[in-house]
Design a protein around this motif. Structure first.
Motif, short mmCIF file in Angstrom:
data_model
loop_
_atom_site.label_atom_id
_atom_site.label_comp_id
_atom_site.label_asym_id
_atom_site.label_seq_id
_atom_site.Cartn_x
_atom_site.Cartn_y
_atom_site.Cartn_z
N GLU A 187 67.89 -4.17 44.89
CA GLU A 187 68.92 -4.22 44.02
C GLU A 187 68.87 -5.39 43.02
O GLU A 187 68.29 -6.38 43.21
N TYR A 188 69.46 -5.01 41.62
CA TYR A 188 69.24 -6.15 40.58
C TYR A 188 70.76 -6.24 39.90
O TYR A 188 71.46 -4.90 39.94
N PRO A 189 71.46 -7.06 39.32
CA PRO A 189 72.38 -7.31 38.52
C PRO A 189 72.16 -6.47 37.34
O PRO A 189 71.09 -7.02 36.75
N GLY A 190 72.95 -5.66 36.82
CA GLY A 190 72.90 -5.27 35.40
C GLY A 190 74.11 -5.40 34.67
O GLY A 190 75.26 -5.48 35.39
N LYS A 191 73.98 -5.43 33.66
CA LYS A 191 75.46 -5.02 32.54
C LYS A 191 75.07 -4.17 31.53
O LYS A 191 74.20 -3.86 30.95
N ILE A 192 76.09 -3.35 31.28
CA ILE A 192 76.14 -2.16 30.44
C ILE A 192 76.11 -2.70 29.04
O ILE A 192 77.05 -3.64 28.55
N ILE A 193 75.18 -2.55 28.20
CA ILE A 193 74.93 -3.01 26.85
C ILE A 193 75.22 -1.94 25.73
O ILE A 193 75.50 -2.33 24.37
#
Length: 295
Positions: free
Chosen positions: A243-249
């Protein structure tokens, strides 16, 4: 007995379903790639970069032959130097005429004193003044001619300087440099081959910061916004997931047909919206790898 076996099987199925991690969307890991092309004609006398190499922005990775350009540069330098040396020395060329004018002015003053004392005639005074006016006219004409010559020579030298700068720019463009810091993904040419403007030489990307291009159905759009933090799950096959933290761009403004390699929660959905989710790569993520998104 059959009832007990059935209940046991049902319990195992429920446990298995609970262990399956839920996802809201799936996608493929991608990166922004940059294709570097040649900007000049010539033989690649140096191009040793290989696929998988890490390079930094501004690092020289190759060189197109600049022999002819260097010779043209030297020729223009010689021409410019010769033109500049041909510029007239105005002060030196008018010095003799200014001396004559000074002498004639003294003569006019002398005759004027004699004329005042009655020792000279009006004609002598007129002739001396006429001679002085003629010398002044010659000086103005000479200055005008020399000034035009100098201006013409200066313009010629400037034109040669512009040509030199063009050659220098072509020489600079012959140095193949990495436009960004990243990894070489593909190499399209080899040392010794002939490069032409626009011909791709290699493709690279920054693999430290990649993104998951995932797809959401229309009913899910209300639950996502740009800048939203999500969880990205990288699938390495089998039970190996990270699992990785992600950000919607980025969220697409138009829908598209669901790609064949993409799964959605709504199996009846024909149209989906592409979404980019930025992820910091720890070195394990690879381009083209399958991933999932959990809101």
């Amino acid at each position: 007995m059959k009832k007990i076996v059935f209940l046991s099987a049902l319990l195992c199925t429920l446990i298995s379903c609970q262990n399956n991690k839920k996802y809201d969307a799936t996608g493929i890991f991608e990166a922004t790639t940059v294709t570097v092309s040649s900007e000049t004609n010539g033989k690649l006398i140096s191009f040793t970069v290989e696929e998988g190499d890490s390079v930094t922005m501004g690092q020289q990775v190759g060189l197109v032959d600049t022999t002819l350009l260097s010779l043209q540069q030297k020729q223009l330098m010689s021409q410019q130097s010769a033109v500049e040396k041909s510029s007239p020395d105005i002060a030196a060329q008018v010095a003799a005429l200014r001396t004559q004018i000074a002498h004639q002015q003294n003569e006019c003053d002398r005759i004027a004193r004699l004329l005042a004392g009655g020792a000279a005639t009006m004609k002598q005074g007129d002739d001396a003044n006429a001679q002085l006016a003629t010398l002044h006219g010659q000086l103005e004409g000479l200055l005008s001619t020399l000034d035009k010559d100098r201006s013409s020579i200066t313009e010629s030298a400037s034109a040669l300087q512009y040509q030199r700068e063009q050659i220098e720019e072509q020489i600079r463009k012959s140095n193949i440099v990495a436009p960004i810091t990243g990894t070489i993904l593909q190499k399209y040419a080899e040392q010794g081959e002939y490069a032409t403007p626009g011909r791709p030489l290699f493709k690279m990307a920054n693999l430290d910061n990649i993104y998951l291009r995932s797809y959401f159905t229309a009913s899910q759009l209300a639950n996502i916004t740009i800048g939203q933090e999500v969880t990205v799950i990288a699938d390495f096959g089998g039970d190996e997931q990270y699992e990785y933290p992600g950000k919607i761009i980025w969220i697409a403004q138009e829908s598209e047909f669901t790609p064949k390699s993409i799964q959605t929660q709504d199996t009846r959905a024909n149209l989906v919206y592409a979404v980019k989710i930025a992820v910091s790569n720890d070195g394990r993520l690879k381009l083209g790898q399958y991933g999932e998104v959990r809101l």
